[in-house]
Design a protein around this motif. Structure first.
Motif, PDB file in Angstrom:
ATOM      1  N   PHE A  90     -39.517  27.704 -53.606  1.00 13.22           N
ATOM      2  CA  PHE A  90     -39.531  28.189 -52.225  1.00 13.22           C
ATOM      3  C   PHE A  90     -40.937  28.554 -51.747  1.00 13.22           C
ATOM      4  O   PHE A  90     -41.131  28.861 -50.566  1.00 13.22           O
ATOM      5  N   GLY A  91     -41.897  28.565 -52.645  1.00 11.35           N
ATOM      6  CA  GLY A  91     -43.270  28.848 -52.261  1.00 11.35           C
ATOM      7  C   GLY A  91     -43.624  30.307 -52.138  1.00 11.35           C
ATOM      8  O   GLY A  91     -44.718  30.642 -51.674  1.00 11.35           O
ATOM      9  N   THR A  92     -42.736  31.206 -52.575  1.00 10.08           N
ATOM     10  CA  THR A  92     -43.038  32.639 -52.488  1.00 10.08           C
ATOM     11  C   THR A  92     -43.793  33.145 -53.713  1.00 10.08           C
ATOM     12  O   THR A  92     -44.330  34.249 -53.679  1.00 10.08           O
ATOM     13  N   MET A  93     -43.829  32.373 -54.778  1.00 10.94           N
ATOM     14  CA  MET A  93     -44.561  32.740 -55.991  1.00 10.94           C
ATOM     15  C   MET A  93     -45.560  31.642 -56.309  1.00 10.94           C
ATOM     16  O   MET A  93     -45.264  30.449 -56.096  1.00 10.94           O
ATOM     17  N   PRO A  94     -46.742  31.994 -56.810  1.00 14.94           N
ATOM     18  CA  PRO A  94     -47.731  30.972 -57.172  1.00 14.94           C
ATOM     19  C   PRO A  94     -47.178  29.979 -58.182  1.00 14.94           C
ATOM     20  O   PRO A  94     -46.208  30.249 -58.889  1.00 14.94           O
ATOM     21  N   VAL A  95     -47.842  28.831 -58.271  1.00 14.00           N
ATOM     22  CA  VAL A  95     -47.368  27.753 -59.132  1.00 14.00           C
ATOM     23  C   VAL A  95     -47.308  28.176 -60.595  1.00 14.00           C
ATOM     24  O   VAL A  95     -46.467  27.697 -61.358  1.00 14.00           O
ATOM     25  N   TRP A  96     -48.199  29.125 -60.995  1.00 16.16           N
ATOM     26  CA  TRP A  96     -48.182  29.534 -62.404  1.00 16.16           C
ATOM     27  C   TRP A  96     -46.877  30.210 -62.806  1.00 16.16           C
ATOM     28  O   TRP A  96     -46.583  30.375 -63.992  1.00 16.16           O
ATOM     29  N   GLY A  97     -46.059  30.578 -61.829  1.00 13.60           N
ATOM     30  CA  GLY A  97     -44.761  31.170 -62.131  1.00 13.60           C
ATOM     31  C   GLY A  97     -43.835  30.221 -62.875  1.00 13.60           C
ATOM     32  O   GLY A  97     -42.880  30.654 -63.532  1.00 13.60           O
ATOM     33  N   ILE A  98     -44.151  28.905 -62.776  1.00 14.91           N
ATOM     34  CA  ILE A  98     -43.310  27.926 -63.472  1.00 14.91           C
ATOM     35  C   ILE A  98     -43.396  28.124 -64.982  1.00 14.91           C
ATOM     36  O   ILE A  98     -42.478  27.740 -65.724  1.00 14.91           O
ATOM     37  N   VAL A  99     -44.491  28.720 -65.450  1.00 13.49           N
ATOM     38  CA  VAL A  99     -44.632  28.978 -66.885  1.00 13.49           C
ATOM     39  C   VAL A  99     -43.539  29.947 -67.348  1.00 13.49           C
ATOM     40  O   VAL A  99     -42.896  29.739 -68.386  1.00 13.49           O
ATOM     41  N   PHE A 100     -43.307  31.017 -66.571  1.00 13.38           N
ATOM     42  CA  PHE A 100     -42.248  31.970 -66.925  1.00 13.38           C
ATOM     43  C   PHE A 100     -40.879  31.301 -66.850  1.00 13.38           C
ATOM     44  O   PHE A 100     -40.005  31.562 -67.682  1.00 13.38           O
TER      45      PHE A 100
END
Length: 298
Positions: free
Chosen positions: A186-196
């Protein structure tokens, strides 16, 4: 593990007064195997051997009823009346459990709904508030799964609390990982959130695979007796095939989420569903191959 002598003594006492016909002897040995597995589960959850033996034999009930049910279930009429056996041995859910299920379900629905509404901009909630909402929802889903597995059912004994808790943790990690992935999408968290997201989902898959591969039989004696004539699936006939499928599944999803991470950081997150669909399709193909391939032992 030391043999539980109390179990065999209590089983002999339960069959005292029963005419030991060939059918009764077969049932006794089948019940013995079930009780050994059940006491092992109880001891693994912290019960003393003597206490575990008493609990397992008490759950067995009257062996004369088992003999009657076994005779009925061995006939076509008995197999057709399996629903009647279920009704006879029906276990009603405890009121407190029903209340907890409703509570966990409500928290999960509210948390997911508010998290999605805030992620799409309908509600003005900061990103860490959205993370907290998905955390509440994931915790509720985990509690719902763990609580349900730890309950006795008509056909199954309750799962030990430690193993039920592990299933709850796996559910929490999977749900939280998907929630992080949704926030990135949704674009509310930076792309690095995909790591979590990847760490949560991959860890849950590995944990689910381990729990599934080490799960022991929890069916009650009457259920095993009633279904004795049912043909076993390939995973039950070949435990090594089931273990290979668990390993292949973990490997497929680890590679899939690595590919998703690479795609997100290179060409964009919109390619992630394509990789996910590819991993799921590959897992289904492996499952079909392992279940329906020619039996090498035939």
């Amino acid at each position: 593990m030391t043999e539980n002598t109390d179990l065999h003594r209590l089983l002999d006492e339960a069959f005292s007064g029963v005419e030991m016909t060939p059918d009764a002897q077969d049932l006794k040995e089948e019940v013995r195997a079930n009780l050994v597995a059940r006491t092992s589960e109880l001891e693994a959850s912290g019960a003393l051997p003597a206490e575990a033996a008493r609990t397992a034999v008490a759950e067995l009930g009257d062996v004369r009823e088992l003999l009657d049910d076994g005779t009925d279930a061995a006939s076509p009429r008995g197999l057709a009346g399996y629903a009647a056996l279920q009704q006879k041995h029906r276990v009603r859910p405890k009121p407190a459990f029903v209340v907890r299920v409703v509570l966990w379900s409500a928290i999960a629905v509210v948390g997911i709904s508010l998290g999605i509404l805030s992620a799409v901009g309908v509600l003005p909630i900061i990103v860490w508030g959205q993370v907290a909402l998905f955390g509440f929802a994931s915790t509720a889903l985990g509690l719902l799964v763990g609580d349900s597995l730890s309950q006795e059912t008509t056909t199954n004994h309750p799962m030990p609390s430690g193993r039920a808790g592990a299933y709850a943790l796996a559910t929490f990690l999977a749900a939280y990982g998907i929630g992080f992935g949704a926030l990135v999408a949704f674009g509310t968290m930076p792309v690095w959130g995909i790591v979590f997201a990847a760490l949560g989902v991959i860890t849950s898959i590995v944990l689910f695979a381990f729990l599934g591969a080490t799960q022991t039989n929890r069916h009650k004696a009457w259920t095993r007796r009633a279904l004795a004539d049912e043909p076993a699936n390939r995973f039950e006939r070949e435990p090594e095939t089931a273990a290979r499928f668990g390993i292949y599944t973990a490997a497929i999803w680890i590679v899939t989420f690595c590919v998703i991470a690479v795609l997100v950081f290179t060409v964009g997150w919109w390619w992630a569903p394509v990789a996910f669909a590819g991993g799921f399709a590959l897992m289904m193909l492996v499952l079909a191959r392992m279940l329906f391939a020619p039996d090498r032992k035939a």
